[in-house]
Design an enzyme around this catalytic site. Structure first.
Site, PDB file in Angstrom:
ATOM      1  N   ALA A   8       0.844  -1.278   0.032  1.00 41.52           N
ATOM      2  CA  ALA A   8      -0.144   0.188  -0.096  1.00 41.52           C
ATOM      3  C   ALA A   8       0.928   1.124   0.088  1.00 41.52           C
ATOM      4  O   ALA A   8       0.685   2.173   0.834  1.00 41.52           O
ATOM      5  CB  ALA A   8      -0.960  -0.002   1.317  1.00 41.52           C
ATOM      6  N   LEU A   9       1.794   1.190  -1.074  1.00 38.69           N
ATOM      7  CA  LEU A   9       2.853   2.217  -0.883  1.00 38.69           C
ATOM      8  C   LEU A   9       2.556   3.711  -1.243  1.00 38.69           C
ATOM      9  O   LEU A   9       1.430   3.943  -2.082  1.00 38.69           O
ATOM     10  CB  LEU A   9       4.018   1.959  -1.904  1.00 38.69           C
ATOM     11  CG  LEU A   9       4.492   0.339  -1.662  1.00 38.69           C
ATOM     12  CD1 LEU A   9       5.578   0.078  -2.771  1.00 38.69           C
ATOM     13  CD2 LEU A   9       5.252   0.115  -0.342  1.00 38.69           C
ATOM     14  N   SER A  36      -0.168   4.453   5.104  1.00 38.28           N
ATOM     15  CA  SER A  36      -1.161   3.249   4.475  1.00 38.28           C
ATOM     16  C   SER A  36      -2.623   3.360   5.000  1.00 38.28           C
ATOM     17  O   SER A  36      -3.693   3.210   4.294  1.00 38.28           O
ATOM     18  CB  SER A  36      -0.591   2.116   4.283  1.00 38.28           C
ATOM     19  OG  SER A  36       0.747   1.963   3.728  1.00 38.28           O
ATOM     20  N   GLY A  58       5.875   8.313   1.371  1.00 37.96           N
ATOM     21  CA  GLY A  58       6.771   7.941   2.391  1.00 37.96           C
ATOM     22  C   GLY A  58       7.670   6.746   2.203  1.00 37.96           C
ATOM     23  O   GLY A  58       8.751   6.697   2.235  1.00 37.96           O
ATOM     24  N   HIS A  59       6.838   5.802   1.590  1.00 43.50           N
ATOM     25  CA  HIS A  59       7.788   4.484   1.277  1.00 43.50           C
ATOM     26  C   HIS A  59       8.727   5.063   0.362  1.00 43.50           C
ATOM     27  O   HIS A  59       9.974   4.425   0.088  1.00 43.50           O
ATOM     28  CB  HIS A  59       6.868   3.458   0.606  1.00 43.50           C
ATOM     29  CG  HIS A  59       5.999   2.970   1.736  1.00 43.50           C
ATOM     30  ND1 HIS A  59       4.610   3.018   1.944  1.00 43.50           N
ATOM     31  CD2 HIS A  59       6.187   2.060   2.834  1.00 43.50           C
ATOM     32  CE1 HIS A  59       3.965   2.425   2.772  1.00 43.50           C
ATOM     33  NE2 HIS A  59       4.942   2.033   3.292  1.00 43.50           N
ATOM     34  N   GLN A  62       9.034   1.413  16.772  1.00 42.19           N
ATOM     35  CA  GLN A  62       9.436   0.334  15.748  1.00 42.19           C
ATOM     36  C   GLN A  62      10.984   0.541  15.280  1.00 42.19           C
ATOM     37  O   GLN A  62      11.875  -0.589  15.450  1.00 42.19           O
ATOM     38  CB  GLN A  62       8.785   0.419  14.432  1.00 42.19           C
ATOM     39  CG  GLN A  62       9.268  -0.749  13.328  1.00 42.19           C
ATOM     40  CD  GLN A  62       8.343  -0.742  12.122  1.00 42.19           C
ATOM     41  OE1 GLN A  62       7.501  -1.719  12.272  1.00 42.19           O
ATOM     42  NE2 GLN A  62       8.564  -0.262  11.062  1.00 42.19           N
TER      43      GLN A  62
HETATM   44  O1  PAF Z   1       6.609  -0.591   8.909  1.00 44.07           O
HETATM   45  C1  PAF Z   1       6.242  -1.720   8.344  1.00 44.07           C
HETATM   46  O2  PAF Z   1       5.887  -1.582   7.290  1.00 44.07           O
HETATM   47  C2  PAF Z   1       6.153  -3.142   9.186  1.00 44.07           C
HETATM   48  O3  PAF Z   1       6.165  -2.946  10.438  1.00 44.07           O
HETATM   49  C3  PAF Z   1       7.492  -3.804   8.836  1.00 44.07           C
HETATM   50  C4  PAF Z   1       8.932  -3.235   9.204  1.00 44.07           C
HETATM   51  C5  PAF Z   1       7.706  -3.758   7.193  1.00 44.07           C
HETATM   52  C6  PAF Z   1       7.483  -5.197   9.321  1.00 44.07           C
HETATM   53  O4  PAF Z   1       6.486  -6.088   8.793  1.00 44.07           O
END
Ligand code: PAF
Length: 287
Positions: free
Chosen positions: A32-33, A186, A36-37, A153
């Protein structure tokens, strides 16, 4: 761009890069890019000869009542974006390739995983740490890039890599925002127009609290004001608004060192089905 779904093909492609003396950067995603990605992909391209992006909606990081089934899956659009972004490999394993029959390992990072999102989403960071450990083992990148939008994270992954002596550079990339300041996510795809504009209260409340703290308002007062602002905007439940040490994420009662102000809350306005979207955001706050 090669789209690869099984490990042996992935290992062969990576061996080709290594044999040519090329470095590899990994951008782990759940698809679901959005831009940001793509900012992670752009940063990855400046750091390595080859870029691998993984797309895997990881079931182990979703709780039983969370949005695993509803999570947007848009692989065709994602692969077009990645191809245009100059990505070399899209690593898109299925659940059985990632978690084969008999899979029995879980990676748990205590302390830093336990509060904030870890308290609101029990087991979430165990799922993240497990799948990220696997992705790092599969791709063995020189660098792996993660967005600061998921600040806890990022801190959990830095701890994991340090503790397990993994030879990879973890790179945090600043949060990409829409022009009006909402952090790209997303999950913004779940928001109605009304919710989308109310959601702006989250970055606004964090920015207001940060300025208040920097001009002498006690931290507890600024945090309470931020939570009140979120409630007034229509957020139905607030998981936390907290000031933490920027490195360890230990909670702070005063702004006496480089800090991070983090918030997480749910919004769902005028829905007959009671559906809510959980949004998170965070900003740096320095004394
Ligand atoms: O940030 C995310 O999209 C997820 O938590 C990751 C790091 C891809 C792990 O599934």
């Amino acid at each position: 761009m090669q789209i690869i779904r099984n490990l042996s093909t992935l290992y062969d492609a990576l061996a080709g890069f290594r044999a040519a003396g090329e470095t590899v950067a990994l951008v782990p995603t759940m698809g679901a890019l959005h831009d940001g990605h793509m900012s992670l992909v752009r940063a990855a391209r400046t750091r390595a000869d080859r870029v691998v992006v993984s797309i895997f909606v990881n079931p182990t990081q979703f709780g039983p009542n969370e949005d695993f089934d509803a999570y947007p899956r848009t692989e065709e659009a994602d692969s077009a974006l990645l191809r245009a972004g100059g990505v070399d490999i899209l690593w898109a394993p299925g659940v059985r390739e990632m978690y084969p029959e008999g899979f029995a390992t879980s990676v748990r990072i205590s302390g830093i995983s336990d509060h904030l999102d870890g308290a609101a989403r029990p087991g979430h960071f165990d799922g993240v740490a497990t799948v990220v450990s696997k992705l790092l083992g599969q791709v063995r990148p020189d660098a792996a890039l993660f967005g600061e939008k998921d600040y806890q994270q990022l801190a959990v992954i830095r701890r994991l890599v340090t503790d397990l002596n993994l030879r990879v550079e973890i790179v945090g990339v600043p949060t990409a925002r829409a022009e009006d300041g909402l952090a790209l996510s997303s999950r913004n795809a779940y928001l109605t127009t009304e919710e989308r504009s109310a959601a702006l209260a989250l970055p606004h409340a964090l920015n207001a609290a940060a300025s208040a703290m920097q001009t002498g308002t006690p931290v507890a007062t600024a945090l309470t004001e931020a939570m009140d602002a979120l409630s007034r905007a229509g957020f139905s439940s607030i998981d936390y608004v907290a000031l933490c040490d920027a490195g360890t994420l230990a909670p702070l009662e005063s702004l006496d060192r480089p800090a991070r102000l983090l918030g997480a809350a749910r919004i769902g306005l005028n829905r007959t089905d009671g559906f809510t979207t959980r949004l998170i955001d965070n900003i740096a706050v320095n004394p």
